[in-house]
Design an enzyme around this catalytic site. Structure first.
Site, PDB file in Angstrom:
ATOM      1  N   ASP A  97       0.897  -1.110  -0.157  1.00 33.71           N
ATOM      2  CA  ASP A  97       0.114  -0.010   0.220  1.00 33.71           C
ATOM      3  C   ASP A  97       0.885   1.194   0.038  1.00 33.71           C
ATOM      4  O   ASP A  97       2.106   1.136   0.477  1.00 33.71           O
ATOM      5  CB  ASP A  97      -0.866   0.136   1.503  1.00 33.71           C
ATOM      6  N   GLU A 138       3.170   5.374  -3.623  1.00 31.25           N
ATOM      7  CA  GLU A 138       3.443   6.506  -4.713  1.00 31.25           C
ATOM      8  C   GLU A 138       4.565   7.118  -4.294  1.00 31.25           C
ATOM      9  O   GLU A 138       5.408   7.447  -5.219  1.00 31.25           O
ATOM     10  CB  GLU A 138       2.395   7.563  -4.215  1.00 31.25           C
ATOM     11  N   ASP A 146      -8.138   4.543  -3.331  1.00 36.34           N
ATOM     12  CA  ASP A 146      -9.267   4.764  -2.485  1.00 36.34           C
ATOM     13  C   ASP A 146     -10.408   5.549  -3.097  1.00 36.34           C
ATOM     14  O   ASP A 146     -10.868   6.758  -2.739  1.00 36.34           O
ATOM     15  CB  ASP A 146      -8.852   5.295  -1.088  1.00 36.34           C
TER      16      ASP A 146
END
Length: 950
Positions: free
Chosen positions: A557, A560, A634
């Site tokens: 997760d 980025e 998300d």
């Protein structure tokens, strides 16, 4: 200021800590005029009256690597994305007074000696792509004290060209012609600098920094290029009105800009206004442009917001307050004309701004243009093909094959934000088994560790007393466990301290005393994966604590990386570095590639023949070689977000990475769904069902989100219509597993694409180019998700050049028409192409169950067709060594004959002897999901060719 190459003063290019390009010192062999220096795999072209040089490398007969430098120096950093920068293809070189041309058997690349522009042609001399004569520019930049360039390359583009790929973007853009797309990794947005054209070529842009397709300029505040008027018509700004929760006006003033885009901006909230958690803000007035044309506006917002332009409502949506995103708007305006603007916003501690760009001059907006903020050279690969599948295959030749995922990854996954205890995980898996609902994977999200030990990779013993026993119990009922592991660490953990001692922690987050949202809030930082040692340490840490107990897959997760949400871009660049290779700004988009590489390579070292599987929130070019799938981040539980996923997934797939998924139902919930009344509960269930139908025909099939819980039995009670419909699609996915797993195998063996833009299969039909709510799932299925509440039908365009069967009824339609397709709540419009051969299986509870069961071949008459059933061991890397089975299938419609060809491969993963049941679907013949088509023919297949008369 943009500086053309010919006018650029000489500058020293900065290195970045990696080995220079291996072709930089290739032996020279100049041609007679001295413009072309021949290399082992290409040429370097010296231009007339300019210090610039252009290098062409023949990667293969259909791929040319183009590198242009302003000063003739090719001592460039090695590529992160490319595994093949040159090749051994045969080529010839021709030189005239005006140009040097490199030719292979499939294409030629011609460099103008006057300006360095490169033009590409096919073998017959037909133009494919051309750089503009003035289209290559460099702008010197200094990044953290090191010299770089901002680089741009513009290409000519005919009016009828369409563009796709570029990663995953949430602006409902299917065809990028005339559009702006920023490639900057963000929760929900994935930047992959690979664009493909309807003219059957692709451009892979080798740059790791923030990149822009289309307009190279950053969007600006409204007042930068527009004249603003308040609600009374006075120049100077917009009227801003701040209201409390009861609707009372608390502050009214003129503002230059709705200016609450980032954390630093929210700090300027007016003290006279009510708290940011309640109330409403309204901006109203007019805007006046200085130039005529189509103006571009970009809303960035979270929470509830509405925008009116010229009295027309153009935006009305909601996003979770902590995760704003962009929405593009266009408005034709004449210079000096006034246009009304009104924005209404319920802040709820969210973010909002409205940005603008003037129109580009001439037809520049419609060109193919790529710009990057930080680079050393213009560096790209031109990839030609006869079709877009070949172009995608060329991308993978440059960046690496798509590694096969384990077979179970293509089954259904149940996830939740989050399972708080060991008992919740086990109860979920057991309940699926008890109800006979197929399931292959349960996912444990974040915070299974002690609250103050993020990055320790320890389970909280109070909630997970026997983590290994939990994994063993799941495995005993054929359920895998994927676990969330972040690249984030608390300073008190031993893992942080080990990495930090080596210089592999991005310290700025801690130095800024930034705390996260857990408990009281804790200092935290992310690690640097750009050093090989750092990647090895990271892998060892998760392997020792998690891999060793049998964890099956990794959910990486925040890749980025999202070091701290809602920071401005300039601050994000600083907190993403310095990396082991250079400033964070120079490597802004490539973090997920390096992060997944370390985990994949570590798994391959330590887990023998067992297949790796990684799920990540971000991706970059080449990531398919790391056994990495991506999900769309998300996203919100909104019908609009469901619609957005279709173009996002299709273009992600066209960017070359085949495995993609979403949070079925949307991750974050509108407040009205948290404690819903009956009407809201009905809508919540319908939204989840329609998303679930879409998910069943996505490359990966995964349910995840916040409360209310997303398990099938929690969404609706067993026996209810919603439950039955959810169960139907879960079981249908598994019944289609022979087809689905063949598509998965083809991503490796044939460089295939599972989720296919219509333009891939119907390139001659111009009507498909802009369709953003349909796609092909493999070669057979046309999928048309329902994205509107209470819709029981929807228009569906059936592409020309094929006949189409309704999957659920068998009704036949000719292509090239738009129909109003039935869409009862329990069924999504789904069509099968005439000539398709679809292998299906029996009902199973997990992907590895009943491997010897009969396979039903659904043959859709009306056209000739081909398919090939692929099988292998499912969980090993034996396929890399030839251990697999492939059975070619072909249907001759005129002869009404199906041929099962001789088995290919060594037969591994398939029974030596299998029964096939052949069912034919013809026009006017009833058929319910292929299950009762009638006219069955049973065939015993033992590996040799069999012909079946139908």
């Amino acid at each position: 200021m943009w500086i053309p190459l010919g006018a650029l003063a000489l500058a020293v290019l900065a290195g970045c800590g990696k080995a220079p390009d291996e072709h930089a010192a290739a032996p020279a062999s100049a041609t007679a005029t001295g413009h072309a220096q021949k290399l082992a795999d290409g040429i370097i072209v010296r231009l007339d009256h300019s210090p610039q040089q252009v290098r062409l490398q023949a990667v293969d007969e259909s791929i040319v690597h183009v590198t242009a430098v302003p000063d003739g120096k090719f001592d460039l950093p090695a590529s992160l994305m490319a595994v093949k920068t040159g090749g051994d293809a045969k080529f010839t070189v021709e030189e005239t007074a005006d140009a040097v041309t490199l030719k292979t058997s499939r294409l030629s690349a011609q460099v103008s000696l006057r300006d360095g522009a490169v033009r590409f042609f096919d073998a017959s001399g037909k133009p494919l792509l051309a750089e503009r004569a003035d289209g290559r520019t460099f702008q010197p930049e200094t990044i953290e004290g090191k010299p770089y360039y901002a680089v741009r390359q513009r290409f000519e583009s005919p009016a009828d060209e369409a563009f796709y790929g570029l990663g995953q973007h949430q602006n409902r853009q299917m065809n990028y012609k005339g559009e702006d797309v920023e490639l900057a990794q963000h929760n929900m947005d994935v930047g992959i600098p690979f664009v493909v054209s309807s003219r059957n070529y692709g451009v892979l842009w080798d740059n790791n920094s923030i990149t822009r397709f289309g307009d190279a300029r950053e969007y600006q505040p409204l007042s930068q290029s527009l004249k603003l008027y308040d609600a009374d018509g006075k120049p100077g700004g917009l009227t801003a009105s701040y209201y409390d929760a009861g609707g009372s006006l608390k502050l009214k003033r003129v503002e230059k800009q709705p200016d609450y885009q980032y954390l630093k901006d929210v700090a300027q909230w007016p003290s006279e206004s009510p708290a940011k958690t309640t109330g409403k803000v309204v901006w109203e007035g007019s805007i006046e442009p200085a130039v005529s044309g189509v103006h571009k506006l970009r809303l960035y917002a979270s929470s509830y917001a509405k925008v009116w332009l010229d009295g027309k409502l153009v935006y009305d949506d909601w996003r979770q307050n902590w995760n704003p995103w962009y929405h593009n708007l266009k408005l034709p305006m004449d210079a000096g004309s006034k246009h009304s603007l009104r924005i209404e916003w319920l802040p709820n501690e969210g973010y909002l701004t409205l940005l603008h760009l003037d129109p580009l001059p001439g037809d520049e907006q419609n060109e193919l243009s790529l710009f990057s903020e930080v680079g050393h050279a213009v560096d790209y690969y031109f990839i030609a093909g006869d079709n877009l599948d070949q172009v995608v295959a060329g991308y993978r030749e440059v960046t690496g094959k798509a590694t096969m995922l384990p077979r179970w990854a293509y089954g259904f996954w149940q996830s939740r934000e989050r399972y708080k205890t060991q008992a919740e995980i086990l109860d979920t898996a057991r309940r699926y088994r008890e109800l006979g609902l197929p399931l292959d994977n349960v996912v444990e999200d974040w915070s299974y560790w002690p609250e103050d030990a993020w990055g320790s990779h320890d389970f909280d013993k109070a909630r997970f007393p026997d983590a290994k026993g939990m994994v063993d119990q799941l495995h005993a009922i054929h359920v895998q466990l994927m676990i969330s592991v972040w690249p984030k660490f608390y300073p008190e953990t031993k893992n942080y301290q080990e990495l930090d001692a080596k210089g592999y922690i991005y310290r700025r987050n801690v130095e800024k005393k930034e705390v996260d949202w857990i408990g009281k809030g804790y200092f935290n930082a992310f690690y640097d994966p750009y050093a090989d040692e750092a990647r090895r340490i990271y892998w060892r840490q998760i392997q020792e604590k998690l891999g060793a107990i049998g964890i099956d897959a990794w959910w990486l997760d925040a890749s980025e990386p999202d070091t701290h949400s809602n920071l401005d871009i300039a601050e994000r660049k600083l907190r993403m570095g310095p990396t082991a290779l250079g400033p964070g700004a120079a490597f802004f988009n490539s973090y997920p590639l390096m992060h997944t590489a370390g985990v994949y390579e570590g798994w391959r070292r330590d887990h023998g023949d067992r297949r790796a599987f990684i799920l990540t929130r971000s991706a970059f070019a080449g990531q398919q070689r790391n056994a990495a799938a991506t999900w769309s981040g998300d996203v919100a539980s909104r019908w609009s977000n469901l619609h957005d996923q279709i173009s996002a997934g299709v273009n992600f797939s066209l960017a070359g990475i085949p495995n993609w998924t979403t949070d079925i139902g949307g991750f974050a919930l509108e407040p009205r769904y948290e404690k819903p009344n009956k009407a809201d509960l009905d809508e919540w269930r319908e939204l989840n069902l329609r998303w679930f139908q879409f998910g069943a025909f996505s490359p990966l099939f995964r349910s995840h989100g916040q409360f209310p819980y997303r398990e099938i039995y929690n969404l609706a009670s067993p026996g209810s219509p919603i439950y039955d419909a959810l169960a139907y699609y879960d079981r249908l996915r598994y019944r289609l597993m022979p087809y689905v797993y063949t598509l998965a195998g083809d991503t490796y063996w044939k460089d295939g694409t599972i989720m296919r833009g219509l333009v891939m299969d119907f390139p001659a039909d111009a009507k498909v180019r802009n369709i953003d709510d349909e796609y092909m799932f493999g070669p057979a299925f046309l999928v048309a998700p329902v994205t509107a509440y209470k819709a029981t039908s929807r228009p569906v365009y059936l592409p020309a050049g094929a006949g189409w069967y309704e999957f659920h009824t068998g009704k036949f339609h000719q292509g090239g028409t738009t129909i109003q397709a039935d869409a009862p709540l329990a069924r999504m419009p789904l069509f099968v192409r005439a000539g398709a051969i679809v292998p299906t299986g029996v009902d199973i509870q997990y992907t590895g169950e009943k491997p010897d069961a009969p396979v039903t071949l659904l043959v859709y008459a009306g056209a000739n067709g081909q398919f090939s059933l692929y099988e292998d061991e499912g969980t090993t890397y034996g396929y890399e060594k030839g251990r697999y089975s492939r059975i070619p299938l072909s249907y001759d419609d005129a002869a009404k004959t199906l041929k099962l060809g001789k088995r290919e491969g060594d037969g591994s993963g398939a029974p030596a002897k299998r029964t096939f049941v052949v069912r034919v679907i013809r026009e006017g013949k009833a058929n319910a999901d292929g299950a009762d088509a009638g006219g069955d023919v049973n065939v015993v297949y033992e590996g040799d060719e069999v012909a079946v008369k139908l």
